[in-house]
Design a protein around this motif. Structure first.
Motif: not given
Length: 312
Positions: A97-110, A61-69
């Motif tokens: 999700x397209x423009x904001x890395x913070x939004x990606x991190x928030x979704x991923x964290x959930x 999951x950690x590697x997949x998370x980095x790829x998604x970010x």
């Protein structure tokens, strides 16, 4: 990542009550309003936002998370456009999700929090079950060839050479003419209907996901983990049992194992050598790193015992 997202369909649905009912009730009781974004990712009607496709085929999951970010903006935008074309709009929770890395991190964290609550405690046994499924399909392929393999996947998957017909209900029904084209088959524990993953607008390279065989007894063993016992620690020694468990949980390098157990790399090398000689793990070098992976024998052994774990 994919199985975590697939589990959301099992969580929402009412099918397979004898298989998933107890798990479903426990997980639902642990969720609150913070997890509302999960409904946006996997709505009741397909298609979902294909976060698993963007996350790639990571080892954990950690590697997949980095790829998604790190997913390119155009790839995320294509997935959201595909989503909107079927649902009419992009949910507010996913719009940034397209423009904001913070939004990606928030979704991923959930998603990660949900994984640790709903899937993580059972993941080792789920993976062992899927490994056994893959081995069984390999046997079918050897004994009956490609025709026998494709004909045995699921009642909603029909193989009439050279066409593969996939029926996932009213939401998806398509024919794929293989005619020499490769097809990646992936079994799923949580997904109880066939599905196809492909890049939006380009269905040439497809991944066919089919439900792994899963009986009530198998599922009960997944959720309960079998009888509690110290037999594995007595057999291997406590440290080697923890090393094997950590490797099965995705801690694959000698250095990471040393940090996890707070011992020297030399000590880890001694323990992994014993596990390798016993046929419980395999070891290979990759770009200067030494990677350890459990064998089917090692996973089966872990699946029979409640192994000792170190506190995180």
């Amino acid at each position: 990542m994919a199985e975590t997202l697939f589990s959301l369909y099992a969580l929402r649905g009412r099918v397979a009550e004898t298989t998933f009912g107890g798990w479903r009730r426990r997980v639902r009781g642990a969720l609150d309003s913070r997890f509302a974004v999960l409904a946006a990712i996997t709505p009741a009607r397909l298609p979902s936002f294909d976060m698993a496709f963007l996350a790639g085929q990571g080892r954990d999951l950690a590697e997949s998370a980095e790829t998604f970010l790190a997913s390119p903006r155009q790839a995320v935008r294509a997935e959201l456009d595909f989503y909107a074309s079927h649902h009419g709009r992009v949910p507010t929770a996913l719009a940034g999700l397209v423009e904001s890395l913070d939004v990606r991190r928030e979704v991923l964290s959930t998603v990660q929090a949900y994984h640790h609550a709903a899937v993580g405690p059972h993941w080792r046994r789920i993976r062992a079950h899927l490994d056994a499924e893959r081995a069984q399909r390999g046997t079918i392929l050897l004994d009956h060839g490609v025709d026998g393999l494709l004909s045995s996947l699921h009642p909603n998957i029909r193989w009439i050479p050279p066409t593969l017909h996939v029926n996932a209900g009213d939401q998806f029904d398509a024919d794929f003419t293989l005619d020499g084209r490769g097809l990646l088959l992936v079994s799923s524990f949580f997904l109880r209907f066939p599905a196809v993953m492909y890049e939006p607008g380009d269905p040439a390279d497809c991944i066919l996901i089919y439900p792994a065989a899963l009986g009530v007894d198998h599922a009960a063993g997944i959720w309960t983990g079998g009888p509690s016992t110290r037999a594995l620690a007595n057999l291997l020694g406590r440290t080697r049992a923890v090393v094997l468990t950590a490797i099965a949980d995705g801690v694959t390098t000698t250095g990471a194992l040393a940090r996890r157990l707070d011992v020297s790399s030399a000590a880890i090398s001694q323990h992994t050598a014993v596990l390798r000689e016993a046929g419980l793990i395999t070891t290979r070098r990759h770009h200067g790193s030494v990677l350890h992976h459990p064998t089917q024998t090692g996973l089966t052994l872990l699946d029979q015992h409640d192994t000792p774990r170190l506190m995180p």
